[in-house]
Design a protein around this motif. Sequence first.
Motif, mmCIF file in Angstrom:
data_model
loop_
_atom_site.group_PDB
_atom_site.id
_atom_site.type_symbol
_atom_site.label_atom_id
_atom_site.label_comp_id
_atom_site.label_asym_id
_atom_site.label_seq_id
_atom_site.Cartn_x
_atom_site.Cartn_y
_atom_site.Cartn_z
ATOM 1 N N PRO A 1 -16.629 6.738 1.420
ATOM 2 C CA PRO A 1 -17.209 6.165 0.315
ATOM 3 C C PRO A 1 -16.533 4.812 -0.181
ATOM 4 O O PRO A 1 -15.301 4.566 -0.101
ATOM 5 C CB PRO A 1 -16.575 7.227 -1.029
ATOM 6 C CG PRO A 1 -15.783 7.881 -0.194
ATOM 7 C CD PRO A 1 -15.604 7.836 1.448
ATOM 8 N N ARG A 2 -17.725 3.727 -0.363
ATOM 9 C CA ARG A 2 -17.301 2.240 -0.513
ATOM 10 C C ARG A 2 -16.047 2.125 -1.533
ATOM 11 O O ARG A 2 -15.182 1.491 -1.598
ATOM 12 C CB ARG A 2 -18.468 1.773 -0.952
ATOM 13 C CG ARG A 2 -18.317 0.149 -0.959
ATOM 14 C CD ARG A 2 -19.432 -0.528 -1.106
ATOM 15 N NE ARG A 2 -20.241 -0.083 -2.307
ATOM 16 C CZ ARG A 2 -19.986 -0.559 -3.471
ATOM 17 N NH1 ARG A 2 -19.498 -1.574 -3.890
ATOM 18 N NH2 ARG A 2 -20.793 -0.087 -4.562
ATOM 19 N N ASP A 3 -16.370 2.787 -2.715
ATOM 20 C CA ASP A 3 -15.498 2.737 -4.131
ATOM 21 C C ASP A 3 -14.720 3.775 -4.175
ATOM 22 O O ASP A 3 -13.789 3.937 -5.218
ATOM 23 C CB ASP A 3 -16.388 2.374 -5.327
ATOM 24 C CG ASP A 3 -17.054 1.271 -5.201
ATOM 25 O OD1 ASP A 3 -16.705 0.134 -4.771
ATOM 26 O OD2 ASP A 3 -18.427 0.954 -5.728
ATOM 27 N N GLY A 4 -14.543 4.458 -3.193
ATOM 28 C CA GLY A 4 -13.673 5.766 -3.242
ATOM 29 C C GLY A 4 -11.993 5.526 -2.903
ATOM 30 O O GLY A 4 -11.684 4.353 -3.164
ATOM 31 N N ARG A 5 -11.157 6.574 -2.445
ATOM 32 C CA ARG A 5 -9.843 6.391 -2.362
ATOM 33 C C ARG A 5 -9.784 5.377 -1.057
ATOM 34 O O ARG A 5 -10.462 5.338 -0.091
ATOM 35 C CB ARG A 5 -9.196 7.711 -1.929
ATOM 36 C CG ARG A 5 -9.119 8.256 -3.294
ATOM 37 C CD ARG A 5 -8.440 9.554 -3.249
ATOM 38 N NE ARG A 5 -7.077 9.470 -2.398
ATOM 39 C CZ ARG A 5 -6.221 10.149 -2.459
ATOM 40 N NH1 ARG A 5 -6.367 11.407 -2.907
ATOM 41 N NH2 ARG A 5 -4.974 10.205 -1.957
ATOM 42 N N PHE A 6 -8.643 4.541 -1.148
ATOM 43 C CA PHE A 6 -8.641 3.788 0.344
ATOM 44 C C PHE A 6 -6.920 4.239 0.705
ATOM 45 O O PHE A 6 -6.350 5.199 0.084
ATOM 46 C CB PHE A 6 -8.217 2.182 -0.281
ATOM 47 C CG PHE A 6 -6.973 1.940 -1.408
ATOM 48 C CD1 PHE A 6 -5.707 1.788 -0.880
ATOM 49 C CD2 PHE A 6 -7.359 2.142 -2.801
ATOM 50 C CE1 PHE A 6 -4.853 1.267 -1.801
ATOM 51 C CE2 PHE A 6 -6.203 1.822 -3.458
ATOM 52 C CZ PHE A 6 -5.059 1.615 -3.125
ATOM 53 N N LEU A 7 -6.898 3.914 1.927
ATOM 54 C CA LEU A 7 -5.823 4.345 2.543
ATOM 55 C C LEU A 7 -4.656 3.693 2.516
ATOM 56 O O LEU A 7 -3.483 3.982 2.430
ATOM 57 C CB LEU A 7 -6.140 4.732 4.351
ATOM 58 C CG LEU A 7 -7.382 5.447 4.387
ATOM 59 C CD1 LEU A 7 -7.689 5.498 5.698
ATOM 60 C CD2 LEU A 7 -7.063 6.997 4.016
ATOM 61 N N GLU A 8 -4.609 2.305 2.611
ATOM 62 C CA GLU A 8 -3.496 1.207 2.596
ATOM 63 C C GLU A 8 -3.996 0.139 2.334
ATOM 64 O O GLU A 8 -4.954 -0.461 2.858
ATOM 65 C CB GLU A 8 -2.825 1.467 3.987
ATOM 66 C CG GLU A 8 -1.518 0.711 4.287
ATOM 67 C CD GLU A 8 -0.969 0.837 5.291
ATOM 68 O OE1 GLU A 8 0.287 0.467 5.192
ATOM 69 O OE2 GLU A 8 -1.349 1.135 6.384
ATOM 70 N N ILE A 9 -3.315 -0.829 1.651
ATOM 71 C CA ILE A 9 -3.358 -2.209 1.247
ATOM 72 C C ILE A 9 -2.765 -2.978 2.193
ATOM 73 O O ILE A 9 -1.756 -2.882 2.656
ATOM 74 C CB ILE A 9 -2.898 -2.792 -0.050
ATOM 75 C CG1 ILE A 9 -3.403 -1.812 -1.278
ATOM 76 C CG2 ILE A 9 -3.116 -4.143 -0.240
ATOM 77 C CD1 ILE A 9 -3.083 -2.151 -2.443
ATOM 78 N N VAL A 10 -3.789 -3.769 2.928
ATOM 79 C CA VAL A 10 -3.409 -4.416 4.192
ATOM 80 C C VAL A 10 -3.170 -6.065 3.957
ATOM 81 O O VAL A 10 -2.986 -6.840 4.876
ATOM 82 C CB VAL A 10 -4.328 -4.404 5.230
ATOM 83 C CG1 VAL A 10 -4.283 -2.798 5.963
ATOM 84 C CG2 VAL A 10 -5.517 -4.776 5.127
ATOM 85 N N MET B 1 -15.586 6.994 9.974
ATOM 86 C CA MET B 1 -15.126 5.740 10.454
ATOM 87 C C MET B 1 -14.390 5.100 9.416
ATOM 88 O O MET B 1 -14.936 5.115 8.090
ATOM 89 C CB MET B 1 -16.464 4.869 10.853
ATOM 90 C CG MET B 1 -15.986 3.302 11.075
ATOM 91 S SD MET B 1 -17.115 2.266 11.997
ATOM 92 C CE MET B 1 -18.709 2.677 10.876
ATOM 93 N N VAL B 2 -13.409 4.469 9.650
ATOM 94 C CA VAL B 2 -12.315 3.476 8.615
ATOM 95 C C VAL B 2 -12.847 2.092 8.908
ATOM 96 O O VAL B 2 -13.056 1.621 9.805
ATOM 97 C CB VAL B 2 -11.025 3.675 9.226
ATOM 98 C CG1 VAL B 2 -10.063 2.873 8.199
ATOM 99 C CG2 VAL B 2 -10.637 5.225 8.853
ATOM 100 N N ARG B 3 -13.196 1.563 7.727
ATOM 101 C CA ARG B 3 -13.414 0.122 7.726
ATOM 102 C C ARG B 3 -12.421 -0.735 6.789
ATOM 103 O O ARG B 3 -11.693 -0.144 5.849
ATOM 104 C CB ARG B 3 -14.901 -0.151 7.001
ATOM 105 C CG ARG B 3 -15.861 0.639 7.854
ATOM 106 C CD ARG B 3 -17.225 -0.157 7.458
ATOM 107 N NE ARG B 3 -17.658 -1.274 7.256
ATOM 108 C CZ ARG B 3 -17.920 -2.159 8.303
ATOM 109 N NH1 ARG B 3 -18.395 -1.757 9.400
ATOM 110 N NH2 ARG B 3 -18.218 -3.441 8.209
ATOM 111 N N ILE B 4 -12.389 -1.972 7.161
ATOM 112 C CA ILE B 4 -11.314 -2.853 6.424
ATOM 113 C C ILE B 4 -12.185 -3.613 5.521
ATOM 114 O O ILE B 4 -12.936 -4.494 5.985
ATOM 115 C CB ILE B 4 -10.325 -3.662 7.154
ATOM 116 C CG1 ILE B 4 -9.433 -2.886 8.107
ATOM 117 C CG2 ILE B 4 -9.434 -4.764 6.530
ATOM 118 C CD1 ILE B 4 -8.826 -3.679 9.267
ATOM 119 N N ARG B 5 -11.919 -3.497 4.148
ATOM 120 C CA ARG B 5 -12.861 -4.111 3.323
ATOM 121 C C ARG B 5 -12.278 -4.973 2.202
ATOM 122 O O ARG B 5 -10.850 -4.821 2.245
ATOM 123 C CB ARG B 5 -13.620 -3.092 2.571
ATOM 124 C CG ARG B 5 -14.856 -2.346 3.473
ATOM 125 C CD ARG B 5 -15.745 -1.465 2.579
ATOM 126 N NE ARG B 5 -16.790 -1.183 3.419
ATOM 127 C CZ ARG B 5 -17.424 0.294 3.397
ATOM 128 N NH1 ARG B 5 -16.641 1.093 2.463
ATOM 129 N NH2 ARG B 5 -18.309 0.419 4.033
#
Length: 76
Positions: free
Chosen positions: A26-35, A1-5
């Motif tokens: 992973p909470r501090d892992g790689r992110f997909l995109e800055i929104v 699941m993808v979350r916006i954090r």
Amino acid sequence: MVRIRLRKTGMRHSQLSYRGRGCGKPRDGRFLEIVGTYNPTTDPFTIDVKEEKVFGWMKNGAVPSESVTRLFQKVD
């Protein structure tokens, strides 16, 4: 699941700011995109959200965290 954090950026205490990002497990892992960005140190606080990207992620099943949900409610 993808979350916006939110992710902390800047210096501690004096220059603290956040980036909204779409991320996987992973909470501090790689992110997909800055929104977007959020800066609580300015008066009033500054929030810059790329709405098209946020709505696109949410349309595909991303879930915002509790803190991001509260920020979205303040922006209205």
